[in-house]
Design a protein around this motif. Structure first.
Motif, PDB file in Angstrom:
ATOM      1  N   TRP A   1      23.786  63.173  27.002  1.00  0.00           N
ATOM      2  CA  TRP A   1      24.402  64.197  25.946  1.00  0.00           C
ATOM      3  C   TRP A   1      25.520  64.227  26.239  1.00  0.00           C
ATOM      4  N   PHE A   2      26.618  63.042  26.280  1.00  0.00           N
ATOM      5  CA  PHE A   2      28.007  62.324  26.418  1.00  0.00           C
ATOM      6  C   PHE A   2      28.210  62.632  24.706  1.00  0.00           C
ATOM      7  N   ASP A   3      26.816  61.374  24.534  1.00  0.00           N
ATOM      8  CA  ASP A   3      26.756  60.187  23.421  1.00  0.00           C
ATOM      9  C   ASP A   3      26.247  61.348  22.444  1.00  0.00           C
ATOM     10  N   LEU A   4      25.370  61.984  22.224  1.00  0.00           N
ATOM     11  CA  LEU A   4      24.870  63.382  21.752  1.00  0.00           C
ATOM     12  C   LEU A   4      26.266  63.906  20.881  1.00  0.00           C
ATOM     13  N   HIS A   5      26.652  64.451  21.682  1.00  0.00           N
ATOM     14  CA  HIS A   5      28.080  65.178  21.196  1.00  0.00           C
ATOM     15  C   HIS A   5      29.118  64.774  20.418  1.00  0.00           C
ATOM     16  N   ARG A   6      29.316  62.885  20.924  1.00  0.00           N
ATOM     17  CA  ARG A   6      30.547  63.111  20.340  1.00  0.00           C
ATOM     18  C   ARG A   6      30.322  62.767  19.226  1.00  0.00           C
ATOM     19  N   LYS A   7      29.287  62.005  18.754  1.00  0.00           N
ATOM     20  CA  LYS A   7      28.861  61.173  18.091  1.00  0.00           C
ATOM     21  C   LYS A   7      28.255  62.946  16.589  1.00  0.00           C
ATOM     22  N   HIS A   8      28.077  64.040  17.313  1.00  0.00           N
ATOM     23  CA  HIS A   8      27.378  64.931  16.027  1.00  0.00           C
ATOM     24  C   HIS A   8      28.318  65.813  17.094  1.00  0.00           C
ATOM     25  N   SER A   9      29.292  65.731  16.405  1.00  0.00           N
ATOM     26  CA  SER A   9      30.086  67.440  16.724  1.00  0.00           C
ATOM     27  C   SER A   9      31.594  66.227  16.731  1.00  0.00           C
ATOM     28  N   ASP A  10      32.566  67.996  15.521  1.00  0.00           N
ATOM     29  CA  ASP A  10      34.528  67.079  15.352  1.00  0.00           C
ATOM     30  C   ASP A  10      34.697  67.661  16.471  1.00  0.00           C
ATOM     31  N   GLN A  11      34.068  67.838  18.082  1.00  0.00           N
ATOM     32  CA  GLN A  11      34.920  68.141  19.166  1.00  0.00           C
ATOM     33  C   GLN A  11      35.135  67.291  19.734  1.00  0.00           C
ATOM     34  N   PRO A  12      36.378  67.345  21.382  1.00  0.00           N
ATOM     35  CA  PRO A  12      37.070  66.182  21.739  1.00  0.00           C
ATOM     36  C   PRO A  12      35.786  66.288  22.758  1.00  0.00           C
ATOM     37  N   VAL A  13      35.446  64.873  23.430  1.00  0.00           N
ATOM     38  CA  VAL A  13      34.302  64.554  24.758  1.00  0.00           C
ATOM     39  C   VAL A  13      35.477  63.874  25.831  1.00  0.00           C
ATOM     40  N   TYR A  14      34.881  64.780  26.784  1.00  0.00           N
ATOM     41  CA  TYR A  14      35.573  63.686  27.672  1.00  0.00           C
ATOM     42  C   TYR A  14      34.644  63.444  28.982  1.00  0.00           C
ATOM     43  N   ARG A  15      34.770  62.286  29.392  1.00  0.00           N
ATOM     44  CA  ARG A  15      33.778  62.045  30.525  1.00  0.00           C
ATOM     45  C   ARG A  15      34.683  61.238  31.921  1.00  0.00           C
ATOM     46  N   TYR A  16      34.033  61.965  32.541  1.00  0.00           N
ATOM     47  CA  TYR A  16      33.919  61.826  34.631  1.00  0.00           C
ATOM     48  C   TYR A  16      33.591  60.552  35.091  1.00  0.00           C
ATOM     49  N   LEU A  17      34.496  60.194  36.199  1.00  0.00           N
ATOM     50  CA  LEU A  17      33.347  59.101  37.091  1.00  0.00           C
ATOM     51  C   LEU A  17      33.643  59.791  37.948  1.00  0.00           C
ATOM     52  N   PHE A  18      33.511  60.499  39.364  1.00  0.00           N
ATOM     53  CA  PHE A  18      33.919  61.101  40.383  1.00  0.00           C
ATOM     54  C   PHE A  18      33.085  60.029  41.266  1.00  0.00           C
ATOM     55  N   SER A  19      35.056  58.987  42.632  1.00  0.00           N
ATOM     56  CA  SER A  19      34.143  58.488  43.119  1.00  0.00           C
ATOM     57  C   SER A  19      34.955  58.230  44.962  1.00  0.00           C
ATOM     58  N   GLN A  20      35.290  59.649  44.937  1.00  0.00           N
ATOM     59  CA  GLN A  20      36.154  59.895  45.876  1.00  0.00           C
ATOM     60  C   GLN A  20      35.030  60.467  47.246  1.00  0.00           C
ATOM     61  N   ILE A  21      34.949  59.034  47.829  1.00  0.00           N
ATOM     62  CA  ILE A  21      33.864  59.834  48.687  1.00  0.00           C
ATOM     63  C   ILE A  21      34.700  60.636  49.706  1.00  0.00           C
ATOM     64  N   ARG A  22      34.031  61.118  49.956  1.00  0.00           N
ATOM     65  CA  ARG A  22      34.048  62.365  51.184  1.00  0.00           C
ATOM     66  C   ARG A  22      33.080  62.771  52.635  1.00  0.00           C
ATOM     67  N   PRO A  23      34.153  63.276  53.766  1.00  0.00           N
ATOM     68  CA  PRO A  23      33.767  62.501  54.703  1.00  0.00           C
ATOM     69  C   PRO A  23      32.410  63.107  55.388  1.00  0.00           C
ATOM     70  N   LYS A  24      31.702  62.005  56.101  1.00  0.00           N
ATOM     71  CA  LYS A  24      30.865  61.845  56.603  1.00  0.00           C
ATOM     72  C   LYS A  24      30.235  63.459  57.257  1.00  0.00           C
TER      73      LYS A  24
END
Length: 511
Positions: free
Chosen positions: A398-421
């Motif tokens: 989805w990210f790849d398709l929109h950045r290549k077929h849109s003139d709008q900005p696309v921002y990507r994240y990776l959430f890696s905070q490990i929450r408490p057990k």
């Protein structure tokens, strides 16, 4: 004696003042269908309107039909309690609902808005769709609560939509009666109707109907990608946020109408329903019990020529999707590695065997990309593989398709905070599991007291929520003293990614 009487009077007056202070102050508004009465949360400085209907109850003859417009009401409607949760089984252990019951009559939404808003305010709007695989979920869950976002000057809306057999059942007779000659997708049509309701009514709550950002997690994120693609709703949004998931294979992608109707027919005939009249005559409980016994986990969405004219990749490649800024990402450990290992230990032999089984022609390349030099590395690689196969790949596409077929900005994240057990977990998660980011980005750690949140968790939440709030307000997550989050360029082979945790920072990745 007089002293005793004065003392008693003082106690009574004090008690009455306390009771009065605890009674929420009513707040009235007029929307298209009539007057509603919500309440003010004085401590949070937020006005809340809960359980507002946005379509007629989809029951009786309206079961398995597109949502129908409301009729007006003459009396002021009370909107201080969450509406009924959609019908569903207890599928996911992390879901907690604040509504009083479940019902097929479930098309209600909730609005949180700053009590400091001006009469003619034009505040940005967030519409959030819950996850749950299109089989479970509800807008009353504490992790989706909109008060924290409203405190940041954002009118926040959460929406109920139909699920499982009530939301995605297709059948030839249903297709025949519909004006657009197709069936299914009722849950997605509900969402589109809610977006139209927001367009028509949100100004009464201080919101700007032209500044609506839609967001969601898992099936909610898949819904966001779908609403971006649909001709029914793509013009109703100004921005989109996706958290783990898109309606792209292998993740809840729509199937052909013929296949969906075949699945629906199989269910109906298995339980002795041979006409649409019989199906609609059956009670909610009867249909739902048959659904639970059927073994169907869920019913697929449909390329119906109405909501979905084509597949998402076809729509995005043609540039026919909503041309709006997009912020999206996924979590570092969406699903445990054991899902890929099929319960086998993290040994070199078992890992290679499973890779060969999954990728018989390309296993050597896969083993290079997901290495296995130690038990710890195998656990990490198996988790990454399971996550990619489950939901990360579709989100990336989805990210790849929109950045290549849109003139709008696309921002990507990776959430890696490990929450408490959690109390029911034997081990600390190996990474950030599926859905764990929701209370962080919505600012709702304080409503989930089953976890012992740390200062690192609170810091992560403050940063992630601010990124999201900035994006909702401007289409750009960058503002203030946050670390710079660059947009991805169409031609970039290693597009930027914001790694979100207690020490959020940018990076680059080829995947």
């Amino acid at each position: 004696m007089m002293k005793i009487i004065f003392t008693l009077l003082f106690i009574i007056v004090y008690a009455l003042q306390g009771i009065q202070a605890q009674v929420p102050k009513p707040v009235k508004l007029t929307i298209e269908n009539g007057k509603i009465e919500g309440f003010n949360d004085d401590e949070q400085h937020v006005d809340k309107f809960l359980g507002i209907p946005y379509a007629q109850p989809p029951v009786g003859e309206l079961r398995w039909k597109a949502p129908q417009p409301l009729t007006d009401w003459s009396e002021t409607r009370d909107t201080k309690k969450f509406g009924p949760t959609p019908m569903q089984a207890d599928v996911f252990g992390d879901m907690v609902f604040r509504s009083e019951k479940m019902s097929e009559d479930c098309l209600y939404l909730n609005v949180w808005t700053p009590d400091s808003r001006k009469k003619n305010a034009a505040l940005p709007v967030l519409v959030y769709f819950y996850g749950g695989g299109y089989v479970a979920g509800g807008s009353s869950e504490p992790r989706y609560d909109g008060a924290s976002m409203a405190q940041k000057g954002i009118v926040t809306v959460t929406v109920n939509y139909r699920l499982n057999i009530f939301g995605f059942f297709a059948h030839p007779q249903l297709s025949e009666e519909a004006a657009y000659k197709a069936s299914g997708n009722y849950g997605l049509l509900d969402q589109a109707a809610a977006l139209q309701w927001v367009k028509d009514n949100i100004k009464a709550f201080g919101g700007d109907p032209d500044r609506v950002t839609i967001a969601g997690e898992s099936a909610g994120s898949i819904s966001v990608s779908s609403q971006m693609a649909s001709p029914l709703s793509k013009h109703l949004i100004a921005g989109a946020i996706g958290e783990s998931g898109a309606a792209i294979k292998p993740t809840l992608a729509p199937v052909s109408l013929e296949e969906a109707e075949s699945i629906g027919m199989k269910f109906a005939t298995t339980f002795g329903y041979y006409s649409l009249k019989e199906l609609r005559k059956a009670s909610t409980e009867e249909i739902f019990e048959k659904y639970k016994k059927s073994g169907f986990f869920g019913f697929p969405s449909v390329i119906d020529g109405y909501f979905f004219p084509k597949t998402l990749p076809e729509i995005f490649k043609a540039g026919e999707q909503s041309q709006v800024p997009l912020l999206l990402g996924w979590n570092s450990a969406e699903i445990p590695g054991m899902a890929f290992m099929q319960g086998q230990p993290y040994t070199d032999e078992a890992y290679i065997k499973n890779v060969k089984q999954a990728y018989p022609d390309t296993y050597e390349e896969v083993l290079k990309l997901y290495p296995h030099t130690s038990e710890e590395e195998i656990a990490l690689s198996a988790t990454a593989l399971a996550s990619d196969r489950f939901i990360s790949y579709s989100t990336w596409k989805w990210f790849d398709l929109h950045r290549k077929h849109s003139d709008q900005p696309v921002y990507r994240y990776l959430f890696s905070q490990i929450r408490p057990k959690a109390a029911n977990e034997e081990k600390q998660p190996i990474g950030a599991p599926h859905a764990s980011e929701i209370p962080y980005c919505m600012g709702n750690l304080y409503l989930m007291d089953e976890f012992n949140w740390t200062d690192a968790d609170k810091k992560t939440s403050a940063v992630m929520q601010q990124y999201f709030a900035n994006f909702i307000k401007t289409g750009d997550p960058n503002k203030g003293d946050l670390r710079k989050w660059p947009a991805a360029k169409p031609e970039d082979g290693t597009p930027p990614v914001m790694i979100i945790n207690a020490d959020s920072k940018g990076g680059r990745s080829s995947k």
